[in-house]
Design an enzyme around this catalytic site. Structure first.
Site, PDB file in Angstrom:
ATOM      1  N   TYR A   1       0.833  -1.210   0.000  1.00  0.00           N
ATOM      2  CA  TYR A   1       0.000   0.000   0.000  1.00  0.00           C
ATOM      3  C   TYR A   1       0.868   1.261   0.000  1.00  0.00           C
ATOM      4  O   TYR A   1       0.602   2.206  -0.754  1.00  0.00           O
ATOM      5  CB  TYR A   1      -0.899  -0.043   1.232  1.00  0.00           C
TER       6      TYR A   1
ATOM      7  N   LYS B   1       0.927   4.048  -2.939  1.00  0.00           N
ATOM      8  CA  LYS B   1       0.535   5.428  -2.656  1.00  0.00           C
ATOM      9  C   LYS B   1       1.686   6.402  -2.932  1.00  0.00           C
ATOM     10  O   LYS B   1       1.451   7.545  -3.344  1.00  0.00           O
ATOM     11  CB  LYS B   1       0.052   5.557  -1.207  1.00  0.00           C
TER      12      LYS B   1
END
Length: 249
Positions: free
Chosen positions: A150, A154
């Site tokens: 993640y 991001k």
């Protein structure tokens, strides 16, 4: 003239709040999510408030699905000149426990999905000589235990944002990113469940770590999106705005 906005992952949470806000701002809004039927509540809310909305099922990581969804939006609502890449999933785990599927799934939704959606909609923006793309990053881009996938996705979105801002600026298109901190949503509730803490305790603990002494709400992010897609933000591009209740570094 009513402009059309697409918000991915907008059946609930930050995406739903953003869709409602953009509808209130005067946009016709396409509510995109994996399950089209799950979008209908948000569509009904927008229509009840006098706005115009359309539910569209899409897998943002699939090229054909994206092309079909964007074409449908263009045909039924009008050329999409605003895109909010919000769709996201979590597959948290420590590196040594993280499966290839955990890694690929997160990369495919966040990065590949944002690429496919941006590529499919940019032609409408460049033709109109006006457009807005807002990518949802996260404070996790700065690093967060148990989120190698993640965090990498991001952080990647921030580089993607800056590059698109350079490429599309001459066509009147701005591209910015918003990096939320702790926002109270179903996704953060699932994180609390994963670590075995009741959600209300998780919120209370998290609020104490935040300078403004509260956790964020989906509307906090929707407000930031509203600014970026407005006429007044035409000279703001390639930026990453941390909406986290305090400094992040």
């Amino acid at each position: 003239m009513t402009r059309t906005a697409i918000v991915t992952g907008s059946a609930r949470g930050i995406g739903a709040a953003t869709a409602r806000r953009l509808a209130a701002d005067g946009f016709a809004v396409a509510i995109l999510d994996l399950d089209e039927s799950a979008c209908k509540t948000v569509v009904a809310e927008i229509e009840a408030a006098g706005g115009k909305a359309l539910a569209v099922g899409v897998d943002v990581s699939d090229e054909q699905s994206v092309q079909a969804a964007v074409q449908r939006v263009a045909d039924e609502l009008g050329a999409p000149t605003v895109l909010v890449n919000n769709a996201g999933i979590l597959r948290d785990n420590l590196l040594f426990k993280m499966s290839l599927s955990d890694w690929d799934s997160v990369m495919n939704v966040h990065l590949r999905g944002s690429f496919l959606m941006s590529r499919a909609t940019q032609k409408y923006m460049t033709e109109a000589k006006w457009g807005r793309i807002v990518n949802l990053s996260s404070t996790s881009a700065l690093g967060n235990r148990g989120q190698a996938n993640y965090s990498a996705a991001k952080a990647g979105l921030q580089g993607f944002t800056k590059t698109l801002a350079i490429e599309l600026g001459k066509f009147g298109v701005t591209v910015n990113a918003i990096a939320p901190g702790f926002i109270q949503t179903d996704m953060t509730a699932s994180t609390a469940e994963r670590v075995g803490v009741p959600f209300d305790q998780f919120i209370e603990f998290s609020a104490k770590q935040i300078p403004v002494q509260r956790v964020g709400q989906p509307d906090d992010i929707a407000n930031a999106v509203s600014f970026f897609v407005g006429e007044a933000a035409g000279f703001v591009s390639g930026q990453v705005l941390y909406v986290a209740g305090g400094p992040t570094s």
